[in-house]
Design a protein around this motif. Structure first.
Motif, PDB file in Angstrom:
ATOM      1  N   LEU A 132      -8.516   1.365   7.098  1.00  0.00           N
ATOM      2  CA  LEU A 132      -9.461   0.310   7.485  1.00  0.00           C
ATOM      3  C   LEU A 132      -9.119  -0.249   8.855  1.00  0.00           C
ATOM      4  CD1 LEU A 132     -11.830  -1.549   6.735  1.00  0.00           C
ATOM      5  CD2 LEU A 132     -10.167  -3.095   5.690  1.00  0.00           C
ATOM      6  N   ALA A 133      -7.830  -0.404   9.146  1.00  0.00           N
ATOM      7  CA  ALA A 133      -7.414  -0.927  10.452  1.00  0.00           C
ATOM      8  C   ALA A 133      -7.908  -0.042  11.585  1.00  0.00           C
ATOM      9  CB  ALA A 133      -5.891  -1.038  10.501  1.00  0.00           C
ATOM     10  N   GLY A 134      -7.867   1.273  11.390  1.00  0.00           N
ATOM     11  CA  GLY A 134      -8.278   2.189  12.439  1.00  0.00           C
ATOM     12  C   GLY A 134      -9.771   2.208  12.667  1.00  0.00           C
ATOM     13  N   VAL A 135     -10.543   2.352  11.612  1.00  0.00           N
ATOM     14  CA  VAL A 135     -11.992   2.526  11.784  1.00  0.00           C
ATOM     15  C   VAL A 135     -12.709   1.206  12.041  1.00  0.00           C
ATOM     16  CG1 VAL A 135     -12.032   4.633  10.407  1.00  0.00           C
ATOM     17  CG2 VAL A 135     -12.419   2.431   9.278  1.00  0.00           C
ATOM     18  N   ALA A 136     -12.171   0.090  11.514  1.00  0.00           N
ATOM     19  CA  ALA A 136     -12.819  -1.209  11.711  1.00  0.00           C
ATOM     20  C   ALA A 136     -12.244  -1.975  12.886  1.00  0.00           C
ATOM     21  CB  ALA A 136     -12.702  -2.060  10.447  1.00  0.00           C
ATOM     22  N   LYS A 137     -11.152  -1.471  13.473  1.00  0.00           N
ATOM     23  CA  LYS A 137     -10.474  -2.136  14.599  1.00  0.00           C
ATOM     24  C   LYS A 137      -9.989  -3.533  14.206  1.00  0.00           C
ATOM     25  CE  LYS A 137     -11.357   1.445  17.034  1.00  0.00           C
ATOM     26  NZ  LYS A 137     -10.284   2.451  17.146  1.00  0.00           N
ATOM     27  N   THR A 138      -9.441  -3.621  12.987  1.00  0.00           N
ATOM     28  CA  THR A 138      -8.933  -4.913  12.492  1.00  0.00           C
ATOM     29  C   THR A 138      -7.535  -4.722  11.906  1.00  0.00           C
ATOM     30  OG1 THR A 138     -10.032  -4.503  10.362  1.00  0.00           O
ATOM     31  CG2 THR A 138     -11.233  -5.833  11.994  1.00  0.00           C
TER      32      THR A 138
ATOM     33  N   SER B 175       3.054  -1.436   5.864  1.00  0.00           N
ATOM     34  CA  SER B 175       1.612  -1.630   6.058  1.00  0.00           C
ATOM     35  C   SER B 175       1.298  -1.930   7.519  1.00  0.00           C
ATOM     36  CB  SER B 175       1.101  -2.756   5.169  1.00  0.00           C
ATOM     37  OG  SER B 175       1.221  -2.439   3.802  1.00  0.00           O
ATOM     38  N   LEU B 176       2.104  -2.784   8.132  1.00  0.00           N
ATOM     39  CA  LEU B 176       1.901  -3.095   9.543  1.00  0.00           C
ATOM     40  C   LEU B 176       2.124  -1.867  10.414  1.00  0.00           C
ATOM     41  CD1 LEU B 176       3.669  -6.579   9.728  1.00  0.00           C
ATOM     42  CD2 LEU B 176       1.216  -6.145   9.981  1.00  0.00           C
ATOM     43  N   LEU B 177       3.128  -1.067  10.085  1.00  0.00           N
ATOM     44  CA  LEU B 177       3.401   0.136  10.873  1.00  0.00           C
ATOM     45  C   LEU B 177       2.236   1.123  10.793  1.00  0.00           C
ATOM     46  CD1 LEU B 177       5.287   1.942  12.534  1.00  0.00           C
ATOM     47  CD2 LEU B 177       6.228   2.796  10.371  1.00  0.00           C
ATOM     48  N   VAL B 178       1.749   1.385   9.591  1.00  0.00           N
ATOM     49  CA  VAL B 178       0.650   2.338   9.422  1.00  0.00           C
ATOM     50  C   VAL B 178      -0.617   1.813  10.080  1.00  0.00           C
ATOM     51  CG1 VAL B 178      -0.827   3.492   7.732  1.00  0.00           C
ATOM     52  CG2 VAL B 178       1.629   3.329   7.334  1.00  0.00           C
ATOM     53  N   ALA B 179      -0.892   0.520   9.928  1.00  0.00           N
ATOM     54  CA  ALA B 179      -2.096  -0.059  10.545  1.00  0.00           C
ATOM     55  C   ALA B 179      -2.023   0.032  12.060  1.00  0.00           C
ATOM     56  CB  ALA B 179      -2.267  -1.512  10.104  1.00  0.00           C
ATOM     57  N   ALA B 180      -0.879  -0.314  12.625  1.00  0.00           N
ATOM     58  CA  ALA B 180      -0.737  -0.252  14.081  1.00  0.00           C
ATOM     59  C   ALA B 180      -0.842   1.184  14.578  1.00  0.00           C
ATOM     60  CB  ALA B 180       0.608  -0.855  14.489  1.00  0.00           C
ATOM     61  N   THR B 181      -0.232   2.134  13.866  1.00  0.00           N
ATOM     62  CA  THR B 181      -0.286   3.536  14.276  1.00  0.00           C
ATOM     63  C   THR B 181      -1.711   4.066  14.230  1.00  0.00           C
ATOM     64  OG1 THR B 181       1.953   3.869  13.417  1.00  0.00           O
ATOM     65  CG2 THR B 181       0.621   5.837  13.824  1.00  0.00           C
ATOM     66  N   ALA B 182      -2.420   3.795  13.130  1.00  0.00           N
ATOM     67  CA  ALA B 182      -3.802   4.272  13.004  1.00  0.00           C
ATOM     68  C   ALA B 182      -4.692   3.648  14.079  1.00  0.00           C
ATOM     69  CB  ALA B 182      -4.338   3.945  11.614  1.00  0.00           C
ATOM     70  N   TYR B 183      -4.499   2.362  14.320  1.00  0.00           N
ATOM     71  CA  TYR B 183      -5.309   1.679  15.338  1.00  0.00           C
ATOM     72  C   TYR B 183      -5.060   2.264  16.721  1.00  0.00           C
ATOM     73  CZ  TYR B 183      -6.945  -1.947  18.500  1.00  0.00           C
ATOM     74  OH  TYR B 183      -7.575  -2.615  19.535  1.00  0.00           O
ATOM     75  N   LEU B 184      -3.810   2.466  17.077  1.00  0.00           N
ATOM     76  CA  LEU B 184      -3.475   2.948  18.416  1.00  0.00           C
ATOM     77  C   LEU B 184      -3.845   4.412  18.621  1.00  0.00           C
ATOM     78  CD1 LEU B 184       0.003   1.219  18.881  1.00  0.00           C
ATOM     79  CD2 LEU B 184      -2.147   0.622  20.013  1.00  0.00           C
ATOM     80  N   CYS B 185      -3.852   5.197  17.556  1.00  0.00           N
ATOM     81  CA  CYS B 185      -4.188   6.625  17.681  1.00  0.00           C
ATOM     82  C   CYS B 185      -5.689   6.870  17.798  1.00  0.00           C
ATOM     83  CB  CYS B 185      -3.625   7.401  16.492  1.00  0.00           C
ATOM     84  SG  CYS B 185      -1.830   7.616  16.530  1.00  0.00           S
ATOM     85  N   LEU B 186      -6.488   5.896  17.425  1.00  0.00           N
ATOM     86  CA  LEU B 186      -7.949   6.051  17.517  1.00  0.00           C
ATOM     87  C   LEU B 186      -8.454   5.381  18.788  1.00  0.00           C
ATOM     88  CD1 LEU B 186      -9.469   5.507  13.947  1.00  0.00           C
ATOM     89  CD2 LEU B 186      -9.630   7.542  15.361  1.00  0.00           C
ATOM     90  N   PRO B 187      -9.224   6.073  19.620  1.00  0.00           N
ATOM     91  CA  PRO B 187      -9.792   5.423  20.818  1.00  0.00           C
ATOM     92  C   PRO B 187     -10.681   4.252  20.428  1.00  0.00           C
ATOM     93  CG  PRO B 187     -10.064   7.815  20.897  1.00  0.00           C
ATOM     94  CD  PRO B 187      -9.589   7.487  19.515  1.00  0.00           C
ATOM     95  N   LEU B 188     -10.841   3.304  21.347  1.00  0.00           N
ATOM     96  CA  LEU B 188     -11.659   2.127  21.069  1.00  0.00           C
ATOM     97  C   LEU B 188     -13.102   2.501  20.744  1.00  0.00           C
ATOM     98  CD1 LEU B 188     -10.419  -0.410  23.782  1.00  0.00           C
ATOM     99  CD2 LEU B 188      -9.770  -0.287  21.378  1.00  0.00           C
ATOM    100  N   ALA B 189     -13.583   3.595  21.334  1.00  0.00           N
ATOM    101  CA  ALA B 189     -14.973   3.999  21.116  1.00  0.00           C
ATOM    102  C   ALA B 189     -15.199   4.579  19.726  1.00  0.00           C
ATOM    103  CB  ALA B 189     -15.389   5.021  22.178  1.00  0.00           C
ATOM    104  N   VAL B 190     -14.138   4.987  19.046  1.00  0.00           N
ATOM    105  CA  VAL B 190     -14.261   5.559  17.699  1.00  0.00           C
ATOM    106  C   VAL B 190     -14.103   4.426  16.704  1.00  0.00           C
ATOM    107  CG1 VAL B 190     -13.357   7.250  16.068  1.00  0.00           C
ATOM    108  CG2 VAL B 190     -13.316   7.742  18.517  1.00  0.00           C
ATOM    109  N   ARG B 191     -15.234   3.907  16.248  1.00  0.00           N
ATOM    110  CA  ARG B 191     -15.204   2.742  15.370  1.00  0.00           C
ATOM    111  C   ARG B 191     -16.447   2.732  14.493  1.00  0.00           C
ATOM    112  NH1 ARG B 191     -16.738   0.910  20.578  1.00  0.00           N
ATOM    113  NH2 ARG B 191     -18.704  -0.271  20.590  1.00  0.00           N
ATOM    114  N   LEU B 192     -16.349   2.030  13.369  1.00  0.00           N
ATOM    115  CA  LEU B 192     -17.478   1.929  12.439  1.00  0.00           C
ATOM    116  C   LEU B 192     -18.506   0.906  12.896  1.00  0.00           C
ATOM    117  CD1 LEU B 192     -16.127   2.090   8.780  1.00  0.00           C
ATOM    118  CD2 LEU B 192     -17.709   3.656   9.892  1.00  0.00           C
ATOM    119  N   TYR B 193     -18.055  -0.179  13.514  1.00  0.00           N
ATOM    120  CA  TYR B 193     -18.958  -1.254  13.901  1.00  0.00           C
ATOM    121  C   TYR B 193     -19.317  -1.097  15.374  1.00  0.00           C
ATOM    122  CZ  TYR B 193     -17.210  -3.132   9.505  1.00  0.00           C
ATOM    123  OH  TYR B 193     -16.856  -3.295   8.180  1.00  0.00           O
TER     124      TYR B 193
END
Length: 605
Positions: A387-393, A414-432
């Protein structure tokens, strides 16, 4: 006496008003969540239960008996009926209720002054209840968010508040709705503040009103639906640093799956359903029927999927099933929402992430027995990371999953996985897709940042106030005459033009001063001999941000403006003074617009 004067402090009274308004929004959000829950269960009983003869397992706290399907070929019928009803309801009464509701609220915040039509919330609630109740793969947060946000917007307009305050109340309503349905008040307030931007930035003024609203809504909804965590999770905590490397790999996996999810979601919408011929209200039924055919072979694709995540936590699902479930859930959600069906994408994202985390955890437990973290831990961590990666939250996702599961001992991974997923996904790749990068990029903050002011103005806005285009000089003008012309004028930069008035170069007073220091034998004969290349030039349609950069890069205070880059006929000279005046005029206009109550007329309910 001092206590009495303290209570008369207007700042305290304003804060008290915010507390009361936030609580009122929370009450409506909590009641709205209850109403939606009743509509959903009624729809599920009538459509998926009676027609499809199927009831998927739900989250433990929500109860409900799972059964069927008795005959899987009735599932496409249930979904088609739901798609037709939902599509007709939305497209004939409130087309903006189509798709996922959270993105509509984000759009309203940034681009619509925090205003929402009154009819959107009830239409969204009914159509989403039908979509999910007939078996569609969608989440409840979309309609719930719109119910709370719509009331916050209505309250702000009814009280004649500023655009800024109405926006804050609208987002507090979103927090109230999401905090109620997911039983996560703190995470919901962070989500409402964080989901507006794709960069790790918060609309910090939303946090406290959103928290008050979410706590109120959560308390009301839980009094009806039951207290406790949404999922039953065993006691798990992080205590082995060696697990961090495995969790980091899970974060990368969440990012990869997240990229597939978002790309496929919008591919289905833009490449399949948008160009598809036929009326728009039919398309949700087409997507739902396609999902129904998949459900004939894999009925687990239907509904919200929380029951299967509980089974994954319990360890009763295989790796093969979990990977297949995650992949089909991506397809199912895309067919449901991208076709125009009504619902949310937040819930399916949690389910996909949980299934992926469970498969990942079981796989590593088999490969590295004794070294890998518990598979159940990977379920919770995967939910938050995906969720952190695709929603940018990244922050809200972690907090919400911990509140939903009680897995506070997994905060660090949880913080490590969320930060890793968020940083590995470009800002343009998002659900919203209506998210903007940061606060300066939001029209809601235009007037608060100087760059916003200049970005929204063009050179033409300055030219409209200019009285003269300035004086141009022919390239063959004798140098002595050139000195007299420049001495008698007030310009600091002179465009040098050809016989057909086309820009050739420019001369500044500084250029003439340098030439005058030379001996008479070394001086040029005509203006063309001493001119230099033009800085710019600008055109009337250029943004004033470009003009500001050009003026900052040169010593003189003027830039030449031409009609277009190809013809380059001089139309004006733009000075620093004109730029500052244009900035000031726009700043005054925006501040006056935001402070006065210019409520835009809305359609009646």
């Amino acid at each position: 006496m001092q206590i009495s004067s303290t209570f008369r402090d207007p700042r305290l009274r304003r804060r008290g008003r915010w507390i009361l308004l936030s609580m009122l929004i929370g009450v409506v959000s909590g009641l709205g969540a209850i109403l939606f829950d009743l509509l959903f269960h009624l729809s599920q009983w009538a459509l998926l239960g009676k027609i499809g003869r199927f009831s998927p397992p739900g989250a433990p706290l929500e109860g409900g008996e799972a059964f069927g399907p008795d005959n899987a070929w009735w599932l496409p019928v249930s979904l088609a009926v739901g798609g037709l009803l939902s599509g007709a309801l939305v497209y004939f009464l409130a087309p903006e209720a189509a798709g996922h509701g959270t993105d509509s609220v984000i759009k309203s915040f940034h681009h619509q002054l925090g205003k929402m039509r009154k009819r959107v919330a009830p239409i969204k609630a009914i159509s989403s209840a039908i979509t999910i109740g007939s078996g569609g793969s969608a989440g409840r947060e979309g309609p719930i968010a719109q119910i709370g946000a719509s009331f916050g917007s209505f309250l702000g307009s009814a009280l004649k508040l500023t655009h800024h305050d109405r926006r804050i109340l609208m987002m507090a309503g979103m927090a109230g709705g999401i905090g109620s349905i997911f039983r996560a008040p703190l995470g919901a307030s962070f989500f409402a503040a964080e989901v507006l931007y794709s960069k790790p930035e918060f609309e910090y003024e939303v946090l406290l009103p959103g928290l008050i609203s979410a706590i109120t809504g959560y308390s009301i909804y839980s009094s009806y639906a039951g207290w406790g965590y949404l999922f039953d999770v065993p006691e798990i905590s992080f205590h082995q640093p060696r697990h961090l490397a495995i969790y980091a790999v899970l974060g990368v996996a969440c990012a990869l799956f997240g990229a597939i999810y978002t790309k496929f979601f919008y591919f289905v919408r833009d490449q399949i359903f948008k160009p598809m011929p036929g009326p728009a209200w039919i398309k949700p039924a087409i997507g739902a029927t396609a999902l129904g055919l998949i459900a004939v072979a894999f009925p687990q694709a239907l509904g919200m999927g929380y029951g299967y995540i509980q089974q994954a936590i319990d360890g009763s699902l295989t790796i093969q099933f979990l990977l297949l479930f995650a992949a089909i859930k991506i397809v199912a959600t895309s067919l449901t929402i991208s076709s125009g069906g009504s619902g949310g994408v937040f819930g399916p994202s949690l389910v996909i992430g949980g299934a992926l985390g469970a498969a990942f955890g079981q796989g590593f437990a088999e490969l590295l027995p004794g070294w890998a973290p518990e598979p159940a831990a990977c379920v919770m961590v995967g939910m938050g990371g995906f969720l952190a990666g695709v929603a940018k939250t990244p922050f809200a996702a972690v907090i919400m999953v911990m509140e939903m599961t009680g897995s506070y001992g997994l905060l660090v991974p949880s913080l490590l996985v969320a930060a890793t997923a968020y940083l590995c996904l470009p800002l343009a790749v998002r659900l919203y897709e209506n998210q903007v990068p940061a606060r300066p990029d939001s029209p809601a903050h235009t007037g608060s940042f100087a760059t916003d002011i200049l970005r929204n103005l063009t050179v033409r806005d300055c030219l409209d106030q200019s009285e003269s285009r300035g004086r141009t000089i022919s390239a063959d003008t004798p140098f002595d005459q050139l000195i007299n012309l420049m001495a008698s004028g007030k310009q600091t930069v002179y465009p040098i033009v050809s016989d057909d008035d086309k820009l050739l170069g420019e001369l500044s007073l500084e250029d003439i001063r340098r030439v005058l220091l030379e001996t008479e034998d070394e001086r040029p004969e005509i203006a063309g001999d001493v001119m230099r290349s033009v800085v710019g030039p600008l055109t009337p349609d250029d943004k004033l941000t470009l003009a500001a950069r050009l003026l900052a890069s040169r010593q003189s205070d003027t830039v030449i403006v031409v009609d277009n880059i190809n013809d380059q006929h001089v139309v004006a000279l733009l000075s620093r003074r004109e730029l500052i005046l244009a900035y000031g005029r726009e700043m005054v206009r925006l501040k006056e617009t935001d402070l006065r109550d210019d409520v835009v007329k809305q359609e009646p309910f």
